[in-house]
Design a protein around this motif. Structure first.
Motif, PDB file in Angstrom:
ATOM      1  N   UNK A 294      60.783 -72.082 -18.802  1.00  0.00           N
ATOM      2  CA  UNK A 294      60.986 -70.752 -18.209  1.00  0.00           C
ATOM      3  C   UNK A 294      59.379 -70.110 -18.064  1.00  0.00           C
ATOM      4  N   UNK A 295      58.526 -70.402 -19.025  1.00  0.00           N
ATOM      5  CA  UNK A 295      57.106 -69.851 -18.777  1.00  0.00           C
ATOM      6  C   UNK A 295      56.628 -69.843 -17.663  1.00  0.00           C
ATOM      7  N   UNK A 296      56.781 -71.250 -16.904  1.00  0.00           N
ATOM      8  CA  UNK A 296      56.290 -71.430 -15.391  1.00  0.00           C
ATOM      9  C   UNK A 296      57.265 -71.287 -14.392  1.00  0.00           C
ATOM     10  N   UNK A 297      58.432 -71.103 -14.475  1.00  0.00           N
ATOM     11  CA  UNK A 297      59.375 -71.012 -13.584  1.00  0.00           C
ATOM     12  C   UNK A 297      59.079 -70.292 -12.242  1.00  0.00           C
ATOM     13  N   UNK A 298      58.179 -69.500 -12.520  1.00  0.00           N
ATOM     14  CA  UNK A 298      57.772 -68.200 -11.427  1.00  0.00           C
ATOM     15  C   UNK A 298      56.671 -69.082 -10.472  1.00  0.00           C
ATOM     16  N   UNK A 299      56.049 -70.109 -10.962  1.00  0.00           N
ATOM     17  CA  UNK A 299      54.987 -70.701 -10.153  1.00  0.00           C
ATOM     18  C   UNK A 299      55.701 -71.191  -8.821  1.00  0.00           C
ATOM     19  N   UNK A 300      54.850 -70.988  -7.551  1.00  0.00           N
ATOM     20  CA  UNK A 300      55.672 -71.361  -6.234  1.00  0.00           C
ATOM     21  C   UNK A 300      54.399 -71.650  -5.318  1.00  0.00           C
ATOM     22  N   UNK A 301      54.659 -72.032  -4.223  1.00  0.00           N
ATOM     23  CA  UNK A 301      53.932 -72.397  -3.079  1.00  0.00           C
ATOM     24  C   UNK A 301      52.895 -71.291  -2.851  1.00  0.00           C
ATOM     25  N   UNK A 302      53.402 -69.949  -3.199  1.00  0.00           N
ATOM     26  CA  UNK A 302      52.442 -68.667  -2.853  1.00  0.00           C
ATOM     27  C   UNK A 302      51.546 -68.632  -3.788  1.00  0.00           C
ATOM     28  N   UNK A 303      51.801 -69.014  -5.156  1.00  0.00           N
ATOM     29  CA  UNK A 303      50.645 -68.820  -6.078  1.00  0.00           C
ATOM     30  C   UNK A 303      49.516 -70.013  -5.878  1.00  0.00           C
ATOM     31  N   UNK A 304      50.113 -71.317  -5.386  1.00  0.00           N
ATOM     32  CA  UNK A 304      49.295 -72.153  -5.107  1.00  0.00           C
ATOM     33  C   UNK A 304      48.386 -71.935  -4.088  1.00  0.00           C
ATOM     34  N   UNK A 305      48.644 -71.424  -3.017  1.00  0.00           N
ATOM     35  CA  UNK A 305      48.201 -70.955  -1.765  1.00  0.00           C
ATOM     36  C   UNK A 305      46.795 -70.076  -2.077  1.00  0.00           C
ATOM     37  N   UNK A 306      47.428 -69.036  -2.919  1.00  0.00           N
ATOM     38  CA  UNK A 306      46.515 -67.924  -3.276  1.00  0.00           C
ATOM     39  C   UNK A 306      45.444 -68.391  -4.155  1.00  0.00           C
ATOM     40  N   UNK A 307      45.932 -69.254  -5.181  1.00  0.00           N
ATOM     41  CA  UNK A 307      44.637 -69.349  -6.169  1.00  0.00           C
ATOM     42  C   UNK A 307      43.700 -70.508  -5.748  1.00  0.00           C
ATOM     43  N   UNK A 308      44.390 -71.303  -4.820  1.00  0.00           N
ATOM     44  CA  UNK A 308      43.118 -72.385  -3.987  1.00  0.00           C
ATOM     45  C   UNK A 308      42.631 -71.471  -3.144  1.00  0.00           C
ATOM     46  N   UNK A 309      43.012 -70.529  -2.417  1.00  0.00           N
ATOM     47  CA  UNK A 309      41.925 -69.565  -1.632  1.00  0.00           C
ATOM     48  C   UNK A 309      40.925 -68.729  -2.620  1.00  0.00           C
ATOM     49  N   UNK A 310      41.356 -68.403  -3.566  1.00  0.00           N
ATOM     50  CA  UNK A 310      40.531 -67.722  -4.561  1.00  0.00           C
ATOM     51  C   UNK A 310      39.565 -68.760  -5.075  1.00  0.00           C
ATOM     52  N   UNK A 311      39.917 -69.926  -5.173  1.00  0.00           N
ATOM     53  CA  UNK A 311      38.926 -70.912  -5.712  1.00  0.00           C
ATOM     54  C   UNK A 311      37.796 -71.153  -4.447  1.00  0.00           C
ATOM     55  N   UNK A 312      38.356 -71.297  -3.286  1.00  0.00           N
ATOM     56  CA  UNK A 312      37.499 -71.608  -2.258  1.00  0.00           C
ATOM     57  C   UNK A 312      36.569 -70.431  -1.828  1.00  0.00           C
ATOM     58  N   UNK A 313      36.961 -69.112  -2.215  1.00  0.00           N
ATOM     59  CA  UNK A 313      36.071 -68.144  -2.101  1.00  0.00           C
ATOM     60  C   UNK A 313      34.884 -68.202  -3.136  1.00  0.00           C
TER      61      UNK A 313
END
Length: 437
Positions: A324-343
């Motif tokens: 339940x604690x990571x059920x919210x994780x989605x492609x949206x989070x992956x994309x944005x956090x990947x972008x934040x890393x690239x920044x």
């Protein structure tokens, strides 16, 4: 009588031990090695009050008593290797002291007592202890105290679930109720009579409520309190043998460390957290947070490996239900956090594309996350010298955060303000600067 503030006295008290208890546990640690220790309560008092330094063997036994990995014991540096004052070491019967320490810290804030965040060294030590130790058999039938029945536990579970799942804009009003529920659950664990099955459920509920309160405190910039509630949740999860929940809470502590510009601590915590959890979605979230920590340190190759691992794990099929604690994780989070890393790594064009992609994928129900994503996208626009678009995103993030009561997102926008200084005449910038005053 003056309070004894020696680190050993504070750690001992936080674990609920008297000097006699500590002496007895030290002697037991020696006996497990086939040796004998002459430590008694008078010797403990000499260490805590008279400043006498324990010998190397005794320091090793002390570390074992409090669940501290031996490689972290520096005999010459006594007592600096002991955990931070106020952080209950992970060990047998440590759940209730950890929960009460977090609740006490929260109450002390109301008396204007300021809590500092827990040091990175102490958090890494805690994570190492968690990774190395099997769960203590703390959750067992309790035969003393007032009886606790199934109906009461069900009521607490259902009410807690409703409180923690209300709409984002309403969560700012439920925090005191959640804390009250946690205090009740803590008292039941400490003083109630219940079966081992109900004990497991009470500990699971304590872990969930502690994590929820910790995020509320974190969002309000109360990092000392947030850390203590997360640690209390770790104790609760560990006592019931829930490794996935323990890894979740450690990853939250790592996220906090990254937020506080300590990515090295975050990476070390996440290394330990990954060692004891198996579900692909859980491991995906840990890899994603590890990537953020590595990117902040400029470690390009390692960051890209972690991002690739996060994407692969997120898409890995499994018959097991997602925790339940990571059920919210989605492609949206992956994309944005990947972008934040690239920044952080300087790849601004690719970063901007990923952040925009993730923003479009985010469901309407996740308003707080949307505000954070908008602030990230505003930062990307600023790096690309697009002040008009940056101001529009920043202003939208600010209005959203103020509406739902998300101070952390508000702070993100405030942190961007200096970068708008060269663009005061650009469209939308005056309105933004006026709004943040």
């Amino acid at each position: 009588m003056a309070e004894n503030t020696h680190p050993l006295a504070l750690v001992r008290a936080a674990a609920g031990m008297t000097g006699v208890d500590l002496a007895r546990e030290i002697c037991a640690a020696a006996a497990r090695r086939g040796l004998r220790s002459g430590v008694d309560k008078q010797r403990v008092r000499k260490w805590e009050v008279a400043g006498v330094k324990p010998d190397a063997d005794s320091q090793e036994y002390i570390a074992e008593v409090f669940g501290i990995p031996l490689e972290l014991v520096d005999v010459k540096a006594w007592p600096s290797w002991l955990p931070d004052a106020g952080m209950t070491p992970l060990g047998p019967a440590s759940t209730v002291p950890a929960l009460r320490e977090a609740l006490r810290a929260s109450m002390e804030r109301s008396r204007r007592f300021v809590l500092s965040a827990i040091s990175g060294t102490a958090l890494i030590t805690l994570a190492g202890t968690w990774a190395a130790a099997d769960a203590w058999l703390e959750v067992a039938d309790r035969t003393q105290g007032k009886p606790i029945g199934e109906d009461l536990v069900v009521l607490l579970e259902e009410t807690s679930a409703r409180l923690t799942s209300v709409a984002t804009q309403e969560r700012q009003h439920t925090a005191p109720l959640i804390v009250a529920h946690l205090a009740t659950v803590t008292d039941l664990i400490a003083d109630g009579r219940y079966s081992s099955a109900l004990g497991l459920r009470l500990h699971a509920l304590a872990a969930h409520l502690s994590q929820t309160v910790a995020w509320h405190r974190f969002d309000h910039g109360l990092h000392g309190e947030a850390g203590r509630f997360w640690i209390a949740g770790l104790h609760s999860a560990h006592a019931s043998g829930d490794r996935d929940m323990g890894a979740a809470i450690l990853s939250d502590l790592a996220y906090q460390a990254s937020w506080r510009d300590d990515p090295r601590t975050a990476a070390r915590i996440l290394e330990h957290a990954q060692s004891r959890t198996q579900h692909p979605a859980a491991r995906s979230l840990l890899q994603l947070r590890l990537a953020r920590a590595l990117a902040a340190q400029g470690e390009r190759s390692a960051t890209l490996r972690a991002l690739n691992a996060a994407e692969h794990l997120l898409n890995t099929p499994t018959p097991d239900p997602v925790p339940a604690w990571c059920s919210w994780l989605s492609a949206a989070d992956l994309a944005v956090d990947s972008g934040r890393c690239l920044l952080d790594l300087g790849d601004t064009s690719q970063a901007h594309r990923l952040i925009a992609e993730g923003q479009a994928l985010l469901p309407p129900s996740r308003d707080k996350t949307r505000g954070v994503f908008l602030a990230y996208r505003a930062q990307g626009h600023l790096i690309r010298r697009e002040p008009e678009a940056a101001a529009a995103d920043a202003l939208e993030a600010l209005e959203l955060a103020e509406r739902i009561g998300a101070p952390r997102c508000v702070q993100l926008v405030h942190d961007l303000v200096p970068a708008f200084a060269p663009y005061r005449a650009a469209e939308g910038v005056p309105e933004l600067l006026h709004a943040v005053v």
